[in-house]
Design an enzyme around this catalytic site. Structure first.
Site, PDB file in Angstrom:
ATOM      1  N   GLU A 143     -18.921 -19.680 -38.826  1.00  0.00           N
ATOM      2  CA  GLU A 143     -20.136 -20.510 -38.923  1.00  0.00           C
ATOM      3  C   GLU A 143     -20.212 -21.547 -37.810  1.00  0.00           C
ATOM      4  O   GLU A 143     -21.293 -21.830 -37.277  1.00  0.00           O
ATOM      5  CB  GLU A 143     -20.162 -21.197 -40.292  1.00  0.00           C
ATOM      6  CG  GLU A 143     -21.361 -22.096 -40.558  1.00  0.00           C
ATOM      7  CD  GLU A 143     -22.653 -21.300 -40.677  1.00  0.00           C
ATOM      8  OE1 GLU A 143     -23.408 -21.320 -39.696  1.00  0.00           O
ATOM      9  OE2 GLU A 143     -22.908 -20.669 -41.713  1.00  0.00           O
ATOM     10  N   LYS A 174     -24.193 -17.826 -28.007  1.00  0.00           N
ATOM     11  CA  LYS A 174     -24.730 -17.998 -29.366  1.00  0.00           C
ATOM     12  C   LYS A 174     -25.865 -17.008 -29.624  1.00  0.00           C
ATOM     13  O   LYS A 174     -25.997 -16.484 -30.733  1.00  0.00           O
ATOM     14  CB  LYS A 174     -25.182 -19.441 -29.546  1.00  0.00           C
ATOM     15  CG  LYS A 174     -23.980 -20.404 -29.555  1.00  0.00           C
ATOM     16  CD  LYS A 174     -24.383 -21.844 -29.294  1.00  0.00           C
ATOM     17  CE  LYS A 174     -23.167 -22.767 -29.347  1.00  0.00           C
ATOM     18  NZ  LYS A 174     -23.503 -24.140 -28.893  1.00  0.00           N
ATOM     19  N   ILE A 184     -24.832 -26.921 -38.504  1.00  0.00           N
ATOM     20  CA  ILE A 184     -26.003 -26.349 -39.174  1.00  0.00           C
ATOM     21  C   ILE A 184     -25.650 -25.008 -39.805  1.00  0.00           C
ATOM     22  O   ILE A 184     -25.214 -24.099 -39.106  1.00  0.00           O
ATOM     23  CB  ILE A 184     -27.168 -26.129 -38.190  1.00  0.00           C
ATOM     24  CG1 ILE A 184     -27.457 -27.415 -37.418  1.00  0.00           C
ATOM     25  CG2 ILE A 184     -28.397 -25.644 -38.923  1.00  0.00           C
ATOM     26  CD1 ILE A 184     -28.515 -27.252 -36.325  1.00  0.00           C
ATOM     27  N   GLY A 228     -19.733 -31.736 -31.793  1.00  0.00           N
ATOM     28  CA  GLY A 228     -19.016 -32.936 -32.203  1.00  0.00           C
ATOM     29  C   GLY A 228     -17.907 -32.550 -33.153  1.00  0.00           C
ATOM     30  O   GLY A 228     -18.023 -31.576 -33.903  1.00  0.00           O
TER      31      GLY A 228
HETATM   32  N1  LIG Z   1     -16.242 -29.717 -29.415  1.00  0.00           N
HETATM   33  C1  LIG Z   1     -17.287 -29.273 -30.071  1.00  0.00           C
HETATM   34  O1  LIG Z   1     -18.206 -30.041 -30.356  1.00  0.00           O
HETATM   35  C2  LIG Z   1     -17.357 -27.835 -30.496  1.00  0.00           C
HETATM   36  C3  LIG Z   1     -18.487 -27.394 -31.247  1.00  0.00           C
HETATM   37  C4  LIG Z   1     -18.542 -26.067 -31.678  1.00  0.00           C
HETATM   38  C5  LIG Z   1     -17.522 -25.205 -31.336  1.00  0.00           C
HETATM   39  N2  LIG Z   1     -16.459 -25.646 -30.570  1.00  0.00           N
HETATM   40  C6  LIG Z   1     -15.413 -24.698 -30.231  1.00  0.00           C
HETATM   41  O2  LIG Z   1     -14.214 -25.138 -30.840  1.00  0.00           O
HETATM   42  C7  LIG Z   1     -13.104 -24.791 -30.031  1.00  0.00           C
HETATM   43  C8  LIG Z   1     -12.280 -26.029 -29.735  1.00  0.00           C
HETATM   44  O3  LIG Z   1     -13.066 -26.993 -29.090  1.00  0.00           O
HETATM   45  P1  LIG Z   1     -12.530 -28.472 -28.807  1.00  0.00           P
HETATM   46  O4  LIG Z   1     -13.700 -29.234 -28.297  1.00  0.00           O
HETATM   47  O5  LIG Z   1     -11.807 -29.004 -29.992  1.00  0.00           O
HETATM   48  O6  LIG Z   1     -11.487 -28.209 -27.608  1.00  0.00           O
HETATM   49  P2  LIG Z   1     -10.347 -29.213 -27.063  1.00  0.00           P
HETATM   50  O7  LIG Z   1     -10.687 -30.616 -27.445  1.00  0.00           O
HETATM   51  O8  LIG Z   1     -10.167 -28.871 -25.649  1.00  0.00           O
HETATM   52  O9  LIG Z   1      -9.053 -28.798 -27.880  1.00  0.00           O
HETATM   53  C9  LIG Z   1      -8.377 -27.585 -27.662  1.00  0.00           C
HETATM   54  C10 LIG Z   1      -7.036 -27.653 -28.368  1.00  0.00           C
HETATM   55  O10 LIG Z   1      -6.429 -26.370 -28.310  1.00  0.00           O
HETATM   56  C11 LIG Z   1      -5.128 -26.520 -27.752  1.00  0.00           C
HETATM   57  N3  LIG Z   1      -4.829 -25.358 -26.914  1.00  0.00           N
HETATM   58  C12 LIG Z   1      -5.574 -24.882 -25.882  1.00  0.00           C
HETATM   59  N4  LIG Z   1      -4.984 -23.797 -25.353  1.00  0.00           N
HETATM   60  C13 LIG Z   1      -3.836 -23.613 -26.034  1.00  0.00           C
HETATM   61  C14 LIG Z   1      -2.782 -22.662 -25.960  1.00  0.00           C
HETATM   62  N5  LIG Z   1      -2.805 -21.714 -25.041  1.00  0.00           N
HETATM   63  N6  LIG Z   1      -1.759 -22.768 -26.831  1.00  0.00           N
HETATM   64  C15 LIG Z   1      -1.729 -23.733 -27.742  1.00  0.00           C
HETATM   65  N7  LIG Z   1      -2.714 -24.667 -27.885  1.00  0.00           N
HETATM   66  C16 LIG Z   1      -3.737 -24.595 -27.030  1.00  0.00           C
HETATM   67  C17 LIG Z   1      -5.139 -27.772 -26.940  1.00  0.00           C
HETATM   68  O11 LIG Z   1      -3.815 -28.268 -26.865  1.00  0.00           O
HETATM   69  P3  LIG Z   1      -3.464 -29.593 -26.009  1.00  0.00           P
HETATM   70  O12 LIG Z   1      -4.139 -30.692 -26.774  1.00  0.00           O
HETATM   71  O13 LIG Z   1      -1.992 -29.677 -26.073  1.00  0.00           O
HETATM   72  O14 LIG Z   1      -4.028 -29.379 -24.643  1.00  0.00           O
HETATM   73  C18 LIG Z   1      -6.067 -28.659 -27.768  1.00  0.00           C
HETATM   74  O15 LIG Z   1      -5.374 -29.308 -28.781  1.00  0.00           O
HETATM   75  C19 LIG Z   1     -13.703 -24.093 -28.805  1.00  0.00           C
HETATM   76  O16 LIG Z   1     -13.729 -22.697 -29.016  1.00  0.00           O
HETATM   77  C20 LIG Z   1     -15.119 -24.615 -28.762  1.00  0.00           C
HETATM   78  O17 LIG Z   1     -16.013 -23.719 -28.131  1.00  0.00           O
HETATM   79  C21 LIG Z   1     -16.377 -26.944 -30.168  1.00  0.00           C
END
Ligand SMILES: NC(=O)c1ccc[n+]([C@@H]2O[C@H](COP(=O)([O-])OP(=O)(O)OC[C@H]3O[C@@H](n4cnc5c(N)ncnc54)[C@H](OP(=O)(O)O)[C@@H]3O)[C@@H](O)[C@H]2O)c1
Ligand SMILES: NC(=O)c1ccc[n+]([C@@H]2O[C@H](COP(=O)([O-])OP(=O)(O)OC[C@H]3O[C@@H](n4cnc5c(N)ncnc54)[C@H](OP(=O)(O)O)[C@@H]3O)[C@@H](O)[C@H]2O)c1
Lengths: 449, 449
Positions: free
Chosen positions: B140, B216, B147, B317
């Protein structure tokens, strides 16, 4: 070309689910049409064919269109529900709908219903039966018609904490209030034209008195707060007293009057409780619900993590309601085919209701008063004596009545800050008993601020 | 008081589900916070406790707040996913996320992911793994953040026929376009201020080029039309070329420029096909999507029976995204506890894609041309020669350049009626090759009319 030897058995038939439809009125005929027209798609989505095995009606002689063949019609709903895998209830009313659904579940059928009145009054016994007999009970169409709302509230937001739901969930009253706002018409005139255009029923009581919106509020509150909220728990005021003067006053203040179903968590000295209520209220024109026009429905949800969400669409009508029902049918049918069980009643929280008196609301009060020095001060004094502080006052002299000795009158419209409902009640009692105030013309809450 | 004899066994513990969280960034830390803060509620809703057994990150030394204790952090995601009942993937990127999820499912875990890039690029292999191993795959949060959209599209509307989805599903680009509209700023300036305020990432490529919105769109199209639509199937144009002149021209026409993800059924001589595309388009100011401001998301759905539906809320967010993830976690976890299986990939329809060239769209084209008699006629002639009819033309003389022999120039802005994309491409080719047209300044589609 390949030849099939005469002894080859036919390919295995996909299983068919036996569907009973109770009622073939506005919604029922559309349900039957969709089942027929989408048959192939539905079979793919479900993994089995849907076979309508009977349609219960009262009047066997009436023609119900091509998708409700005479051979399927029956007056014997009780017999019908015992032979079905899935019962779609679109007959409405409390009895015999209630007994039929209980009986259907006792005989192992899952149920999809659009019957908000029944759910609000006696949902508990239906939930219980579903639980005991291990069948499903779905009712997306019972709140806000085609708008997916039940599923989002009980599934999508299941990991969040809903604080508040503000909804326009009755199309008739929204149509009437919108017409009054657009044209300046009286309630009676707007209702009459809504009836003419098919937006209000011949007997509009359940709509204009707010009972339909209250039934939906009780269903939403139960789902949102995991507590049992009955129709009788919902404080309910309708729109029959809303006047063109109120509409004009609202417009002057940059506000719009809407009939709102409100369910919310209330946190105060007594801990966490919930409130479910329905009344016409003033919304700021900028509020997303303020611009919902005609018979549309919209629901605004505030949750801790998700923030504000809004859902908008058609809240009634045969086809939109049938769309919601078919979504439930697919879920219930898939469960039959693939195993598993749908959502159950969840009332582990059992939060208590806040009595209306303990709520804090902002108000708009309009009074007809004597036009003489000191009147405003007296009224302001009464309010502040009850702990209510005024945010704005609007005064308008009324035309001086003919004749000697007749007193000069004025209208005053007062917006207050948030105050206890009980404090407002006490103030209104005082206004009723003073000769300064000739009439209390209206009392409306202000929401969404 | 009752005494428990020493030999009495302890009451049975409710089963606990082992949860692995991959990633503890923006979304991950909020997921962990919600799981901790809602622990009691979640246990009631699921029928079992959620126990976080490990959190995979890259950097073990960084502090992740109180809900991600150091003892739970691990660099060994591969080991972690093999011991979990439920894997929440919020690390992002294609690898190692893809391999980890496949491995998790092979070891019997259900998966909840927010990874739109992975789903759009390689959803098929994930779906397949879920199917083979009899586990669930929920996502989702991958479309429009908080949403509820995936659940409504694939469950609530499962008995209906979706014709069209128009969505604002990328918050960054909506913020930038909204800022350009409000302030008249250039794209670069608006983007810079969005970055400063945290509404755009340091590397905004995926957002401003439309790739995120396209991912999306591919997910939505697959769900809405029961067909496999890959990211590479989505025609995608970003907002980098949108100029303040375009914004001003839109305003003059009573329109607003929005980056839209559009997925729709197209019915023509070749039968029923589908289209999934992303581009900045002009929407009439009255369209419900036109007033979606800042970084909000909103999605407008048209279905045969339901009619028009709209969903609105925060598309990104940490907390909003975590809300959507937790809803999925509750569904997947309930299925574990109570049996049953969640929705599967459904691509029985396998509708073909319409090439962009075959689509019929209305256009807004702005050109810089020589200001001399006959120019308008020439341009109109080129369009009509390609079967494109003009709806409005706006002409504006440009300041005459200094110096002898410099020619007088004009801007013209043309709105067309619906025409084939290929006809527009042919017209633009002709414009490029004539000396009358000095530059083609922009070509935008007009939607929602
Ligand atoms: N941010 C949003 O608003 C949002 C909204 C909808 C969907 N998403 C989706 O949600 C996902 C995460 O987004 P985010 O914004 O939370 O990203 P982020 O802040 O960059 O966090 C990514 C996390 O994953 C860890 N990570 C990355 N590569 C890794 C690996 N190879 N092995 C182990 N850990 C790893 C990172 O570790 P470190 O901290 O140690 O670097 C970090 O803790 C993405 O797919 C994004 O498209 C995000
Ligand atoms: N209409 C909407 O827009 C809407 C929207 C949301 C929810 N709903 C709910 O959907 C339900 C049906 O609404 P509707 O508008 O379709 O009602 P309707 O047009 O009045 O149709 C009711 C149908 O049920 C049949 N029926 C009633 N009592 C019966 C009985 N005792 N035994 C057998 N058949 C019986 C009627 O049979 P006869 O035709 O022989 O009289 C009729 O076919 C109600 O619960 C309503 O609240 C309606």
């Amino acid at each position: 070309m390949s030849l099939t030897s005469p002894g080859t058995p036919p390919p295995p038939q996909p299983p068919a689910l036996r569907v009973a439809v109770l009622g073939a009125g506005t919604v029922g005929t559309e349900v039957l049409r969709l089942i027929a027209q989408q048959r192939g798609d539905l079979a793919h989505r479900i993994g089995a064919d849907l076979e309508v095995v009977g349609i219960a009606v009262r009047d066997l002689t009436r023609d119900r269109g091509e998708h409700a063949g005479a051979e399927l019609l029956t007056e014997d709903a009780s017999e019908l529900v015992r032979t079905a895998d899935l019962v779609i209830e679109v007959m409405g009313g409390i009895e015999p709908a209630r007994s039929l659904l209980l009986d259907a579940m006792a005989h192992g059928a899952s149920v999809v219903t659009a019957n908000k009145a029944l759910l609000a009054q006696d949902g508990a016994s239906l939930y219980e039966a579903a639980d005991i007999h291990g069948v499903d009970l779905y009712f997306e169409a019972a709140v806000a018609g085609a708008i997916p709302l039940v599923r989002p509230v009980r599934e999508s937001l299941a990991g969040d904490r809903i604080q508040r739901v503000l909804g326009i969930v009755n199309g008739t009253t929204n149509y009437v209030l919108d017409a009054m706002t657009r044209t300046g018409a009286s309630f009676d005139a707007a209702l009459a034209s809504a009836q003419e255009l098919g937006f209000a029923e011949a007997d509009p009581t359940a709509d204009v008195q707010g009972h339909d919106a209250a039934a939906k509020a009780s269903i939403l509150a139960s789902l949102a707060f995991h507590s049992r909220v009955r129709l009788s728990d919902v404080h309910c005021e309708g729109i029959t007293e809303v006047s063109p003067l109120d509409i004009a006053a609202a417009a002057r203040m940059g506000r719009t009057i809407k009939l709102l179903s409100i369910v919310e968590r209330v946190q105060d000295d007594l801990g966490e409780r919930i409130s479910a209520r329905v009344y016409p209220a003033l919304l700021p024109d900028e509020h997303p619900l303020a611009s919902v026009s005609e018979a549309y429905n919209a629901v605004f949800i505030e949750a801790d993590a998700a923030g504000s969400l809004m859902f908008y669409g058609q809240g009634a009508g045969g086809a939109p309601t049938a769309s919601a029902i078919l979504g439930d049918v697919v879920s219930a049918a898939r469960q039959r085919v693939r195993g598993g069980v749908g959502p159950r009643e969840s009332r582990y929280a059992e939060l208590e209701q806040v009595p209306l008196d303990d709520l804090r609301n902002a108000f708009y009060v309009s009074l007809t008063v004597q036009d003489r020095p000191g009147v405003l001060a007296e009224i302001a004094g009464t309010l502040s004596g009850n702990g209510i502080s005024i945010s704005t006052i609007h005064q308008e002299l009324l035309e001086k009545p003919e004749g000697e000795g007749e007193q000069a009158l004025a209208h005053i419209g007062i917006s207050t800050h948030r105050a206890l409902e009980s404090a407002m009640t006490a103030s209104l009692d005082l206004f009723s008993s003073t000769s300064t105030v000739l009439s209390i013309d209206s009392v409306l809450r202000i929401e969404g601020v």
